[in-house]
Design an enzyme around this catalytic site. Structure first.
Site, mmCIF file in Angstrom:
data_model
loop_
_atom_site.group_PDB
_atom_site.id
_atom_site.type_symbol
_atom_site.label_atom_id
_atom_site.label_comp_id
_atom_site.label_asym_id
_atom_site.label_seq_id
_atom_site.Cartn_x
_atom_site.Cartn_y
_atom_site.Cartn_z
ATOM 1 N N HIS A 245 0.818 -1.219 0.000
ATOM 2 C CA HIS A 245 0.000 0.000 0.000
ATOM 3 C C HIS A 245 0.849 1.265 0.000
ATOM 4 O O HIS A 245 0.366 2.337 -0.339
ATOM 5 C CB HIS A 245 -0.928 0.005 1.217
ATOM 6 C CG HIS A 245 -2.038 -1.009 1.116
ATOM 7 N ND1 HIS A 245 -3.333 -0.674 0.803
ATOM 8 C CD2 HIS A 245 -2.032 -2.354 1.243
ATOM 9 C CE1 HIS A 245 -4.084 -1.760 0.771
ATOM 10 N NE2 HIS A 245 -3.321 -2.797 1.035
ATOM 11 N N ASP B 76 3.598 9.493 -0.959
ATOM 12 C CA ASP B 76 2.400 8.769 -0.537
ATOM 13 C C ASP B 76 2.151 7.630 -1.513
ATOM 14 O O ASP B 76 2.306 7.815 -2.727
ATOM 15 C CB ASP B 76 1.201 9.734 -0.567
ATOM 16 C CG ASP B 76 0.203 9.469 0.551
ATOM 17 O OD1 ASP B 76 0.126 8.329 1.022
ATOM 18 O OD2 ASP B 76 -0.499 10.425 0.946
HETATM 19 P P1 ADQ Z 1 -3.025 6.048 4.798
HETATM 20 O O1 ADQ Z 1 -1.639 6.483 5.084
HETATM 21 O O2 ADQ Z 1 -3.912 5.839 5.952
HETATM 22 O O3 ADQ Z 1 -3.044 4.736 3.893
HETATM 23 P P2 ADQ Z 1 -4.813 7.645 2.903
HETATM 24 O O4 ADQ Z 1 -4.808 6.897 1.636
HETATM 25 O O5 ADQ Z 1 -4.724 9.106 2.703
HETATM 26 O O6 ADQ Z 1 -3.599 7.287 3.873
HETATM 27 O O7 ADQ Z 1 -6.137 7.325 3.698
HETATM 28 C C1 ADQ Z 1 -6.514 8.036 4.851
HETATM 29 C C2 ADQ Z 1 -7.951 7.654 5.224
HETATM 30 O O8 ADQ Z 1 -8.270 8.209 6.504
HETATM 31 C C3 ADQ Z 1 -8.972 8.191 4.236
HETATM 32 O O9 ADQ Z 1 -9.833 7.159 3.848
HETATM 33 C C4 ADQ Z 1 -9.723 9.275 5.014
HETATM 34 O O10 ADQ Z 1 -11.109 9.334 4.746
HETATM 35 C C5 ADQ Z 1 -9.532 8.866 6.457
HETATM 36 N N1 ADQ Z 1 -9.484 10.106 7.248
HETATM 37 C C6 ADQ Z 1 -8.623 11.095 7.084
HETATM 38 N N2 ADQ Z 1 -8.895 12.089 7.942
HETATM 39 C C7 ADQ Z 1 -9.950 11.727 8.664
HETATM 40 C C8 ADQ Z 1 -10.690 12.327 9.720
HETATM 41 N N3 ADQ Z 1 -10.365 13.518 10.215
HETATM 42 N N4 ADQ Z 1 -11.706 11.660 10.221
HETATM 43 C C9 ADQ Z 1 -12.039 10.460 9.737
HETATM 44 N N5 ADQ Z 1 -11.375 9.839 8.755
HETATM 45 C C10 ADQ Z 1 -10.335 10.455 8.221
HETATM 46 C C11 ADQ Z 1 -2.090 3.854 3.237
HETATM 47 C C12 ADQ Z 1 -1.051 4.538 2.331
HETATM 48 C C13 ADQ Z 1 -1.755 5.399 1.307
HETATM 49 C C14 ADQ Z 1 -2.739 4.543 0.497
HETATM 50 C C15 ADQ Z 1 -3.653 3.752 1.436
HETATM 51 C C16 ADQ Z 1 -4.507 2.748 0.668
HETATM 52 O O11 ADQ Z 1 -0.167 5.324 3.130
HETATM 53 O O12 ADQ Z 1 -0.823 6.003 0.436
HETATM 54 O O13 ADQ Z 1 -3.535 5.388 -0.315
HETATM 55 O O14 ADQ Z 1 -2.888 3.017 2.380
HETATM 56 O O15 ADQ Z 1 -3.721 1.862 -0.076
#
Ligand code: ADQ
Length: 503
Positions: free
Chosen positions: A175, A387
């Site tokens: 991921h 990312d």
């Molecule tokens: P993450 O590092 O967790 O995932 P990301 O893909 O941005 O990063 O996902 C974050 C999730 O958290 C989103 O679904 C978002 O809705 C949720 N979120 C963010 N802020 C929030 C808040 N204030 N309240 C509730 N929910 C919130 C890892 C990798 C990424 C990759 C994903 C999926 O680091 O690059 O995209 O896996 O493969």
């Protein structure tokens, strides 16, 4: 080659560090509720239809294992597939999870080797825990089951399973990004990790950049491994088996996000947010507290915008949501302090009566609140310094039902490979460039905003999380790689591969 076994005959076995259920301790004791991420939603129907198991850690200490197992039996019945927990001791958690995964792999794979703590005790525990996971997997699976392992916590499980003589088809999806060779070689256990990855049958990466980095590492560190390109894959031979590496850009449950964004709760929340900030454009940043998200650079860029373009003052507000994470670790606490100091400085410099330039929220938002911000913000500022994909960008696009939002996106986010044409791409380290992108976004006329957003919405809609699951499973079963046209068309300024320089 002996890995031709069809993956459609057996069950699906998903393995991840955490199980897709949340344990909550209430007055009546421990309870579970289903997890809500897009990955669980997309995999659940496949697990139910085909029969399946999800193996992972519960999130609770090992001495609660008996109670956890009892609860998981009940959750398995309601989920329609089996949930199996791998117990982790407090020491394993400290060394394998907080240590090797969070203090070595996470920073190194995001190109931040100076943040790494290469403690050999972390490695010993990482191996132990991967072995433990393999033991649980081996006990749970039947001969033809397809085992799909997720993410950097469990990169050695394939090799551990092969050592136990398992011939099952094995898939792995990373991921997070895969680093380029000059960074990967810093890892003291680089040969162990690379060799272990070669024991899977299918390796999935988020972008071509990540797959290319992996292939370059194999070519550099293991030159004896034959590598060839075939039908969109890179194919490698190892231990008498054939490994295929492909690109599978992850996505979100588009239909569900659209449904929620259109709900009364979210529409109302969006209306109230704008009502409280009248006559101005809202710029939204939403990130977990993490040094890879580039939050301080982004704040500097916003300050630069207000200094260079005084006409923007009073007409633009940055809403920066930071989700608390790992604040007991000094590095994360320092980051929080730095962000808060910058917010304070910028607000101190520019606030006037009736206008505060940055609204800073340090807390978890409810889904309704988050979607309210997505729906109403005129500009989203998604500028991680690196990312894997970044789902916030895709969620923002999907929830922008009015179709007039502008996405400013880091060229180092995996999502840029898909959205580079219609987002405003920035180098997140370039404070002046990001400030100018903010100005361009603010000034962008209605028609251009709509044109760009329409194409981005169509793009994300076409390649949703269901398509992602289907394409990975199809690639595993039929050796066919679905076409994700957008990932092959991206030519970032720093990229040489797509310009014809072969890897
Ligand atoms: P993450 O590092 O967790 O995932 P990301 O893909 O941005 O990063 O996902 C974050 C999730 O958290 C989103 O679904 C978002 O809705 C949720 N979120 C963010 N802020 C929030 C808040 N204030 N309240 C509730 N929910 C919130 C890892 C990798 C990424 C990759 C994903 C999926 O680091 O690059 O995209 O896996 O493969």
């Amino acid at each position: 080659m002996n890995n031709e076994a069809s993956t459609t005959r057996g069950r699906l076995v998903i393995v991840s560090n955490r199980l897709p259920v949340v344990f909550e301790r209430g007055e009546e004791g421990l309870r579970t509720r289903p997890g809500s991420g897009g990955l669980v939603t997309a995999l659940a129907p496949v697990l139910r239809d085909r029969g399946g198991i999800w193996i992972g850690w519960s999130g609770l200490p090992a001495d609660e294992q008996e109670e956890v197992e009892h609860l998981l039996d009940g959750s398995s019945a309601s989920a329609g597939y089996a949930l199996r927990s791998v117990p982790l001791t407090a020491e394993e958690l400290e060394l394998y999870y907080y240590g090797f995964a969070n203090e070595i792999l996470w920073p190194l794979f995001h190109d931040l080797q100076s943040h790494c703590n290469f403690d050999p005790a972390y490695w010993a525990s990482y191996r132990e825990v991967n072995r433990k996971f393999a033991q649980h997997i081996a006990e749970a699976v039947a001969e033809e089951d397809f085992i799909w392992v997720h993410d950097y916590h469990l990169m050695l499980t394939g090799a551990e399973l092969r050592e136990r003589g398992l011939g099952n088809p094995l898939g792995f999806f990373l991921h997070i990004p895969f680093p380029p060779p000059d960074i990967f070689i810093k890892l003291p256990w680089r040969f162990n990790v690379l060799n272990a990855l070669l024991d899977f049958d299918l390796l999935g990466f988020q972008t071509m950049r990540d797959k290319r980095n992996f292939v370059q590492c194999v070519r550099m560190l293991l030159p004896e491994i034959p590598v060839r390109a075939e039908g969109g894959f890179h194919v490698m031979q190892h231990h008498g088996r054939e490994l295929r590496a492909g690109v599978f850009p992850i996505s979100i449950d588009v239909r569900e996000f659209r449904r929620l964004a259109a709900s009364d709760e979210v529409s109302e929340s969006a209306w109230y947010i704008h009502e409280a900030l009248p006559d101005r454009q809202i710029v939204l940043g939403v990130d977990r507290l993490d040094y890879t998200k580039g939050i301080p650079y982004r704040l500097e860029a916003f300050r630069m915008l207000l200094r260079r373009h005084p006409d923007m003052r009073g007409r633009i507000t940055l809403v920066q949501v930071v989700v608390p994470s790992r604040t007991d670790i000094p590095e994360y606490f320092d980051l929080k302090t730095k962000i808060e100091r910058l917010v304070g400085e910028i607000n101190g410099e520019f606030t006037t009566s009736g206008w505060v330039p940055i609204h800073y929220l340090f807390r978890h938002l409810t889904r309704g609140e988050l979607l309210g911000y997505y729906r109403t913000a005129e500009i989203a500022l998604v500028t991680p310094i690196k990312d894997g994909m970044n789902l916030v960008a895709k969620e923002y696009i999907t929830c922008n039902l009015e179709g007039n939002g502008v996405l400013i996106l880091s060229e180092f986010a995996g999502a840029a490979a898909q959205l580079h044409r219609d987002a405003l791409l920035v180098n997140p380290y370039d404070i002046e460039g990001t400030a100018e992108a903010l100005h361009v976004a603010f000034m962008m006329d209605h028609d251009e905003r709509r044109r760009r957003m329409r194409r981005m919405r169509a793009n994300v809609r076409r390649y949703d999380i269901y398509r992602w699951v289907e394409s990975f499973l199809d690639a595993a079963a039929s050796r066919h790689l679905h076409d994700f046209p957008m990932v092959s068309e991206y030519i970032p300024p720093y990229d040489t591969t797509e310009l014809g320089v072969s890897i």
